[in-house]
Design a protein around this motif. Structure first.
Motif, PDB file in Angstrom:
ATOM      1  N   UNK A   1       0.851  -1.196   0.000  1.00 58.15           N
ATOM      2  CA  UNK A   1       0.000   0.000   0.000  1.00 58.15           C
ATOM      3  C   UNK A   1       0.885   1.243   0.000  1.00 58.15           C
ATOM      4  N   UNK A   2       0.478   2.231  -0.747  1.00 55.99           N
ATOM      5  CA  UNK A   2       1.205   3.488  -0.796  1.00 55.99           C
ATOM      6  C   UNK A   2       2.245   3.549  -1.903  1.00 55.99           C
ATOM      7  N   UNK A   3       2.527   2.429  -2.577  1.00 55.62           N
ATOM      8  CA  UNK A   3       3.484   2.444  -3.680  1.00 55.62           C
ATOM      9  C   UNK A   3       2.853   3.187  -4.848  1.00 55.62           C
ATOM     10  N   UNK A   4       3.603   4.123  -5.438  1.00 56.00           N
ATOM     11  CA  UNK A   4       3.048   4.925  -6.530  1.00 56.00           C
ATOM     12  C   UNK A   4       3.598   4.549  -7.897  1.00 56.00           C
ATOM     13  N   UNK A   5       4.690   3.820  -7.944  1.00 53.67           N
ATOM     14  CA  UNK A   5       5.282   3.441  -9.229  1.00 53.67           C
ATOM     15  C   UNK A   5       5.555   1.942  -9.224  1.00 53.67           C
ATOM     16  N   UNK A   6       5.077   1.279 -10.258  1.00 57.67           N
ATOM     17  CA  UNK A   6       5.370  -0.146 -10.436  1.00 57.67           C
ATOM     18  C   UNK A   6       4.452  -1.065  -9.651  1.00 57.67           C
ATOM     19  N   UNK A   7       4.259  -2.234 -10.205  1.00 59.66           N
ATOM     20  CA  UNK A   7       3.463  -3.267  -9.561  1.00 59.66           C
ATOM     21  C   UNK A   7       4.375  -4.452  -9.265  1.00 59.66           C
ATOM     22  N   UNK A   8       4.264  -4.978  -8.055  1.00 64.26           N
ATOM     23  CA  UNK A   8       5.034  -6.160  -7.679  1.00 64.26           C
ATOM     24  C   UNK A   8       4.100  -7.370  -7.735  1.00 64.26           C
ATOM     25  N   UNK A   9       4.594  -8.445  -8.338  1.00 64.93           N
ATOM     26  CA  UNK A   9       3.774  -9.644  -8.493  1.00 64.93           C
ATOM     27  C   UNK A   9       4.521 -10.872  -8.014  1.00 64.93           C
TER      28      UNK A   9
END
Length: 127
Positions: A42-50
């Motif tokens: 939560x709060x990450x603004x750049x990139x998606x971690x999978x």
């Protein structure tokens, strides 16, 4: 979802008392997929971690529709073996028949296309 389609002509199907000698497979496609799960904090603004999730597979098997061919009923549990190349190597598993489509071209023999939903892991059998 990551996928890996595999195609071929040779396959065997076994459903209850139905044996592979009574079903002629003219074409098949095996699709192997793995769910991707979003684990971005939560709060990450750049990139998606999978991260990788569950492995699933589906298949389509085409057979001619003639009076000598058996028809596998919807909902049947089947054992399948897919032969991607000439030789003895094959991929096997069990599945449930989820769809049955009858295809007719004006200048061709009617065909039955079975859609299968895998309900076991796939086994890669090397001869």
């Amino acid at each position: 979802m990551a996928t890996a389609p595999i195609h071929g002509v040779n396959a065997k199907i076994t459903a209850g008392s139905l044996n592979s000698a009574s079903v002629t497979v003219t074409k098949w496609t095996l699709k192997i997929s793995r769910d991707m799960i979003d684990v971005t904090p939560m709060g990450t603004t750049i990139g998606i971690q999978r991260t990788a999730g569950l492995l699933t597979w589906t298949a389509e098997i085409e057979t001619p529709m003639t009076t000598s061919e058996a028809i596998i009923a919807l909902g049947s549990s089947v054992s399948v073996a897919f032969y991607p190349a000439t030789g003895d190597d094959y991929i096997s598993g069990t599945a449930i028949v989820s769809d049955l489509n009858i295809v007719q071209n004006p200048d061709d023999v009617s065909r039955i296309v079975y859609k299968l939903q895998g309900n076991s892991s796939l086994t890669w059998n090397n001869a």
